[in-house]
Design a protein around this motif. Structure first.
Motif, PDB file in Angstrom:
ATOM      1  N   HIS A   1      80.539  26.175-108.724  1.00  0.00           N
ATOM      2  CA  HIS A   1      80.394  27.465-109.417  1.00  0.00           C
ATOM      3  C   HIS A   1      78.920  27.769-109.652  1.00  0.00           C
ATOM      4  O   HIS A   1      78.487  28.928-109.578  1.00  0.00           O
ATOM      5  CB  HIS A   1      81.139  27.439-110.752  1.00  0.00           C
ATOM      6  N   SER A   2      78.123  26.718-109.929  1.00  0.00           N
ATOM      7  CA  SER A   2      76.706  26.912-110.233  1.00  0.00           C
ATOM      8  C   SER A   2      75.851  27.170-108.995  1.00  0.00           C
ATOM      9  O   SER A   2      74.866  27.910-109.050  1.00  0.00           O
ATOM     10  CB  SER A   2      76.156  25.690-110.977  1.00  0.00           C
ATOM     11  N   ILE A   3      76.239  26.565-107.848  1.00  0.00           N
ATOM     12  CA  ILE A   3      75.368  26.636-106.664  1.00  0.00           C
ATOM     13  C   ILE A   3      75.932  27.505-105.549  1.00  0.00           C
ATOM     14  O   ILE A   3      75.278  27.671-104.513  1.00  0.00           O
ATOM     15  CB  ILE A   3      75.077  25.225-106.109  1.00  0.00           C
ATOM     16  N   ALA A   4      77.130  28.064-105.725  1.00  0.00           N
ATOM     17  CA  ALA A   4      77.706  28.918-104.679  1.00  0.00           C
ATOM     18  C   ALA A   4      76.769  30.080-104.378  1.00  0.00           C
ATOM     19  O   ALA A   4      76.261  30.751-105.290  1.00  0.00           O
ATOM     20  CB  ALA A   4      79.068  29.444-105.119  1.00  0.00           C
ATOM     21  N   GLY A   5      76.519  30.301-103.107  1.00  0.00           N
ATOM     22  CA  GLY A   5      75.653  31.389-102.674  1.00  0.00           C
ATOM     23  C   GLY A   5      74.178  31.059-102.694  1.00  0.00           C
ATOM     24  O   GLY A   5      73.351  31.887-102.261  1.00  0.00           O
ATOM     25  N   LYS A   6      73.812  29.880-103.173  1.00  0.00           N
ATOM     26  CA  LYS A   6      72.394  29.510-103.270  1.00  0.00           C
ATOM     27  C   LYS A   6      71.952  28.753-102.010  1.00  0.00           C
ATOM     28  O   LYS A   6      72.728  28.030-101.387  1.00  0.00           O
ATOM     29  CB  LYS A   6      72.141  28.641-104.500  1.00  0.00           C
ATOM     30  N   ASN A   7      70.687  28.921-101.661  1.00  0.00           N
ATOM     31  CA  ASN A   7      70.098  28.187-100.548  1.00  0.00           C
ATOM     32  C   ASN A   7      69.966  26.709-100.904  1.00  0.00           C
ATOM     33  O   ASN A   7      69.923  26.329-102.086  1.00  0.00           O
ATOM     34  CB  ASN A   7      68.732  28.754-100.185  1.00  0.00           C
ATOM     35  N   SER A   8      69.844  25.876 -99.879  1.00  0.00           N
ATOM     36  CA  SER A   8      69.770  24.433-100.100  1.00  0.00           C
ATOM     37  C   SER A   8      68.595  24.057-100.990  1.00  0.00           C
ATOM     38  O   SER A   8      68.689  23.113-101.795  1.00  0.00           O
ATOM     39  CB  SER A   8      69.671  23.707 -98.754  1.00  0.00           C
ATOM     40  N   SER A   9      67.464  24.785-100.866  1.00  0.00           N
ATOM     41  CA  SER A   9      66.280  24.470-101.661  1.00  0.00           C
ATOM     42  C   SER A   9      66.479  24.720-103.148  1.00  0.00           C
ATOM     43  O   SER A   9      65.723  24.205-103.984  1.00  0.00           O
ATOM     44  CB  SER A   9      65.082  25.287-101.166  1.00  0.00           C
ATOM     45  N   GLU A  10      67.515  25.490-103.505  1.00  0.00           N
ATOM     46  CA  GLU A  10      67.762  25.831-104.903  1.00  0.00           C
ATOM     47  C   GLU A  10      68.745  24.890-105.587  1.00  0.00           C
ATOM     48  O   GLU A  10      68.929  24.956-106.800  1.00  0.00           O
ATOM     49  CB  GLU A  10      68.301  27.255-105.002  1.00  0.00           C
ATOM     50  N   ILE A  11      69.399  24.017-104.818  1.00  0.00           N
ATOM     51  CA  ILE A  11      70.454  23.181-105.388  1.00  0.00           C
ATOM     52  C   ILE A  11      69.898  22.238-106.452  1.00  0.00           C
ATOM     53  O   ILE A  11      70.407  22.176-107.580  1.00  0.00           O
ATOM     54  CB  ILE A  11      71.165  22.374-104.281  1.00  0.00           C
ATOM     55  N   ALA A  12      68.850  21.501-106.102  1.00  0.00           N
ATOM     56  CA  ALA A  12      68.284  20.527-107.044  1.00  0.00           C
ATOM     57  C   ALA A  12      67.753  21.214-108.297  1.00  0.00           C
ATOM     58  O   ALA A  12      67.840  20.667-109.403  1.00  0.00           O
ATOM     59  CB  ALA A  12      67.183  19.727-106.367  1.00  0.00           C
TER      60      ALA A  12
ATOM     61  N   ARG B   1      81.797  31.808 -89.203  1.00  0.00           N
ATOM     62  CA  ARG B   1      81.384  31.673 -87.803  1.00  0.00           C
ATOM     63  C   ARG B   1      80.728  30.326 -87.547  1.00  0.00           C
ATOM     64  O   ARG B   1      80.963  29.695 -86.510  1.00  0.00           O
ATOM     65  CB  ARG B   1      80.416  32.798 -87.428  1.00  0.00           C
ATOM     66  N   ALA B   2      79.901  29.875 -88.489  1.00  0.00           N
ATOM     67  CA  ALA B   2      79.244  28.581 -88.328  1.00  0.00           C
ATOM     68  C   ALA B   2      80.254  27.448 -88.249  1.00  0.00           C
ATOM     69  O   ALA B   2      80.086  26.477 -87.495  1.00  0.00           O
ATOM     70  CB  ALA B   2      78.267  28.350 -89.480  1.00  0.00           C
ATOM     71  N   LEU B   3      81.343  27.559 -89.017  1.00  0.00           N
ATOM     72  CA  LEU B   3      82.368  26.522 -89.025  1.00  0.00           C
ATOM     73  C   LEU B   3      83.239  26.574 -87.779  1.00  0.00           C
ATOM     74  O   LEU B   3      83.504  25.550 -87.145  1.00  0.00           O
ATOM     75  CB  LEU B   3      83.249  26.664 -90.269  1.00  0.00           C
ATOM     76  N   THR B   4      83.708  27.770 -87.422  1.00  0.00           N
ATOM     77  CA  THR B   4      84.681  27.901 -86.342  1.00  0.00           C
ATOM     78  C   THR B   4      84.047  27.912 -84.962  1.00  0.00           C
ATOM     79  O   THR B   4      84.649  27.436 -83.991  1.00  0.00           O
ATOM     80  CB  THR B   4      85.512  29.180 -86.526  1.00  0.00           C
ATOM     81  N   GLU B   5      82.839  28.457 -84.841  1.00  0.00           N
ATOM     82  CA  GLU B   5      82.206  28.584 -83.528  1.00  0.00           C
ATOM     83  C   GLU B   5      81.070  27.596 -83.327  1.00  0.00           C
ATOM     84  O   GLU B   5      80.831  27.133 -82.204  1.00  0.00           O
ATOM     85  CB  GLU B   5      81.674  30.011 -83.337  1.00  0.00           C
ATOM     86  N   GLY B   6      80.379  27.262 -84.394  1.00  0.00           N
ATOM     87  CA  GLY B   6      79.217  26.401 -84.262  1.00  0.00           C
ATOM     88  C   GLY B   6      79.446  24.947 -84.582  1.00  0.00           C
ATOM     89  O   GLY B   6      78.575  24.103 -84.350  1.00  0.00           O
ATOM     90  N   GLY B   7      80.623  24.623 -85.126  1.00  0.00           N
ATOM     91  CA  GLY B   7      80.900  23.238 -85.469  1.00  0.00           C
ATOM     92  C   GLY B   7      80.006  22.695 -86.555  1.00  0.00           C
ATOM     93  O   GLY B   7      79.675  21.507 -86.568  1.00  0.00           O
ATOM     94  N   LYS B   8      79.599  23.546 -87.489  1.00  0.00           N
ATOM     95  CA  LYS B   8      78.648  23.170 -88.533  1.00  0.00           C
ATOM     96  C   LYS B   8      79.360  22.681 -89.792  1.00  0.00           C
ATOM     97  O   LYS B   8      80.560  22.861 -89.973  1.00  0.00           O
ATOM     98  CB  LYS B   8      77.749  24.355 -88.884  1.00  0.00           C
ATOM     99  N   SER B   9      78.557  22.090 -90.672  1.00  0.00           N
ATOM    100  CA  SER B   9      79.040  21.746 -92.013  1.00  0.00           C
ATOM    101  C   SER B   9      79.026  22.999 -92.880  1.00  0.00           C
ATOM    102  O   SER B   9      78.401  24.018 -92.533  1.00  0.00           O
ATOM    103  CB  SER B   9      78.144  20.672 -92.638  1.00  0.00           C
ATOM    104  N   LEU B  10      79.730  22.947 -94.015  1.00  0.00           N
ATOM    105  CA  LEU B  10      79.733  24.071 -94.946  1.00  0.00           C
ATOM    106  C   LEU B  10      78.641  23.862 -95.990  1.00  0.00           C
ATOM    107  O   LEU B  10      78.624  22.848 -96.697  1.00  0.00           O
ATOM    108  CB  LEU B  10      81.091  24.189 -95.634  1.00  0.00           C
ATOM    109  N   LEU B  11      77.733  24.827 -96.089  1.00  0.00           N
ATOM    110  CA  LEU B  11      76.662  24.784 -97.079  1.00  0.00           C
ATOM    111  C   LEU B  11      77.026  25.649 -98.285  1.00  0.00           C
ATOM    112  O   LEU B  11      77.776  26.633 -98.146  1.00  0.00           O
ATOM    113  CB  LEU B  11      75.357  25.277 -96.466  1.00  0.00           C
ATOM    114  N   PRO B  12      76.520  25.327 -99.457  1.00  0.00           N
ATOM    115  CA  PRO B  12      76.809  26.134-100.643  1.00  0.00           C
ATOM    116  C   PRO B  12      76.435  27.602-100.465  1.00  0.00           C
ATOM    117  O   PRO B  12      77.081  28.481-101.041  1.00  0.00           O
ATOM    118  CB  PRO B  12      75.962  25.477-101.735  1.00  0.00           C
ATOM    119  N   ALA B  13      75.420  27.892 -99.658  1.00  0.00           N
ATOM    120  CA  ALA B  13      74.978  29.277 -99.470  1.00  0.00           C
ATOM    121  C   ALA B  13      76.074  30.167 -98.920  1.00  0.00           C
ATOM    122  O   ALA B  13      76.091  31.381 -99.171  1.00  0.00           O
ATOM    123  CB  ALA B  13      73.760  29.312 -98.547  1.00  0.00           C
ATOM    124  N   GLY B  14      77.020  29.589 -98.180  1.00  0.00           N
ATOM    125  CA  GLY B  14      78.074  30.394 -97.570  1.00  0.00           C
ATOM    126  C   GLY B  14      79.307  30.562 -98.426  1.00  0.00           C
ATOM    127  O   GLY B  14      80.264  31.228 -98.014  1.00  0.00           O
TER     128      GLY B  14
END
Length: 384
Positions: free
Chosen positions: A350-361, A301-314
Motif C-alpha cells: 500500500h505504501s510503495i504501490a506506484g513508486k519507482n524502485s529508487s523510492e522504496i527504501a 505487458r512486461a509480465l505477459t510479453e516480456g517475461g519480467k518480474s513485477l515491480l511496485p511501480a506497476g
C-alpha cells in the motif's frame, strides 16, 4: 504420441499413470458400488502388469460414511449439511472404502497403500518432498497407492475442495506422465449436455487455456463436489506440467486401455508446449491466493510479453491483508494474469504501490529486493 493421433502409443510411452475416480463412478444410491470398484481394480491391475506405475486418487469416503450412518439410524439420514458432519462421515467411510479397495485389488494379486494428505500438509516444501519420497518407495515396491484428502483434520480454508484439485496436486507429487480422470460423462462437451441435447463431445483439446470454462460448465454431479469445471481446471494444471489428460467415462463396461487408443472415447487434452517446473507448479497451487494486486497496462505487458518480474511501480491497487511471502494473484483490467509470491506485505505494498524502485527504501526502509514478485516466483496463466 503424434499430433495426427495424439493417443497412439500412449500405453507404450506412459511409465507412470495417475487415475482419479469420482463419486459418480464409485457410488450408487445405497453406497459404494463394489462391482464398479472390482472392475476398476481389474483395469488398473492390467496396466500395472504391463509395467506401469499406478497411482489412484479416489473419492467415495463421504458417500460410504453416509450410507453407513443411514443404516445405523434405521434409514434416517443424520444432519450432514456442515463441514464437521462431512468430516465425520468421511471418518466412518474411509475404512470401508479402503477395505473394499484392498479386497478388490487383492483379487488381482495387487497390494495397495492408503495415503491421506491435506493441503496444509503439502504447503510446506519439506513435507511435500517427504511425501514424494514415501510415494516413490511404495511404487518401487510395486504397491498401488490410493490417495484421498484427510477430510477429518482439514479445515475449510485449507481444503483441496474436490478430488480433481487433489489429483492435480498429486501429479506434481508423483511425477506422473499421464492423467486419467474417470467420471460419469463421456468426456468434455461444448456445453452442458444435461440442459442442451445438441451438445457435442470434444474428442481432443489442443489448447485448454483458450476454453471458456464458465460458459461450458454450468452443472455438477449430485454426489460429488467437483463437476466438469473442476475437471477442466485440473486438466489445465496438468497441461502446464507437460502431462496429457484423458477425461473419460468410468461407468459400465468401460476400458481404459481401449480409451487410450480409440479416439471415439472421452476427451484427450494435450499438454502445453511451454511447461513449468514442478517447483513452480507447487508454488502456484499449494494454497489459494490471499490477496490481489491490480497492475497497469505497462506492467501487464512486461509480465505477459516480456517475461519480467513485477515491480511496485506497476501496481495500481492492493486488495487483501497478507504478510511477506504470501501467494497473491495479479490482475489487469479484471483479467487474472497469474499468481506469485509477494516479497512485501500488503501494508508495505500500500505504501510503495506506484513508486519507482529508487523510492522504496525512502518509504519503508532498506529492503533486500526491488521486485514485488520475482519472475522465478510467478506463474502466468495460472488455473485458479
Amino acid at each position: 504420441m503424434t499430433r495426427e493421433n495424439p493417443r497412439k502409443g500412449l500405453l507404450q510411452q506412459a511409465g507412470r499413470v495417475l487415475v482419479k475416480v469420482g463419486s459418480a463412478v464409485l457410488t450408487r444410491e445405497e453406497g459404494l458400488n463394489r462391482e464398479a470398484m472390482i472392475r476398476l481394480a481389474g483395469q488398473l491391475s492390467r496396466l500395472h502388469d504391463r509395467g506401469m506405475d499406478i497411482i489412484l486418487v479416489s473419492s467415495g469416503a463421504v458417500a460410504a460414511g453416509r450410507k453407513r450412518m443411514r443404516e445405523a439410524h434405521n434409514g434416517q439420514m443424520p444432519d450432514m449439511d456442515d463441514l464437521p458432519a462431512r468430516q465425520a462421515a468421511s471418518a466412518v467411510g474411509q475404512g470401508r472404502l479402503m477395505h473394499d479397495y484392498d479386497e478388490a485389488f487383492g483379487w488381482f494379486g495387487k497390494t495397495t497403500a492408503q495415503i491421506l494428505i491435506t493441503r496444509d500438509g503439502l504447503s510446506d516444501r519439506h513435507r511435500f518432498l517427504n511425501a514424494r519420497n514415501t510415494l516413490e518407495r511404495l511404487l518401487s515396491w510395486g504397491v498401488i497407492p490410493i490417495i484421498n484428502e484427510n477430510d477429518t483434520v482439514a479445515v475449510q480454508e485449507l481444503e483441496f475442495g474436490d478430488n480433481d484439485t487433489l489429483a492435480a496436486m498429486a501429479l506434481g507429487l508423483a511425477g506422473a506422465d499421464l492423467f486419467v480422470n474417470l467420471t460419469s460423462a463421456d468426456g468434455v462437451f461444448d456445453s452442458n449436455p444435461d440442459s442442451n441435447p445438441d451438445a457435442k463431445c470434444l474428442r481432443i483439446i489442443e489448447d485448454i487455456s483458450a476454453l471458456d470454462f464458465e460458459t461450458m460448465c454450468d452443472g455438477k454431479t449430485s454426489v460429488g463436489s467437483g463437476g466438469m469445471y473442476s475437471k477442466l481446471r485440473a486438466a489445465h494444471r496438468a497441461a502446464q506440467l507437460g502431462v496429457a489428460t484423458l477425461i473419460v467415462s468410468g461407468k459400465g463396461e468401460f476400458s481404459i486401455e481401449q480409451a487410450f487408443e480409440d479416439e471415439r472415447h472421452g476427451t484427450f487434452i494435450l499438454p502445453v508446449e511451454n511447461t513449468v517446473s514442478s517447483k513452480k507448479f507447487w508454488l502456484a497451487y499449494h494454497e489459494d491466493p490471499a490477496g490481489t494486486l491490480t497492475v497497469d497496462a505497462g506492467a501487464a505487458r512486461a509480465l505477459t510479453e516480456g517475461g519480467k518480474s513485477l515491480l511496485p511501480a506497476g501496481i495500481k491497487k492492493v486488495d487483501g491483508c497478507f504478510p511477506r511471502g504470501t501467494l497473491v494473484q495479479v490482475v489487469a483490467d479484471g483479467d487474472m494474469l497469474g499468481v506469485g509470491l509477494s516479497n512485501y506485505s500488503s501494508d508495505e505494498l500500500h505504501s510503495i504501490a506506484g513508486k519507482n524502485s529508487s523510492e522504496i527504501a525512502q518509504t519503508i526502509g532498506p529492503v533486500p529486493f526491488q521486485e514485488a514478485i520475482h519472475r522465478d516466483n510467478l506463474l502466468m496463466d495460472a488455473a485458479i
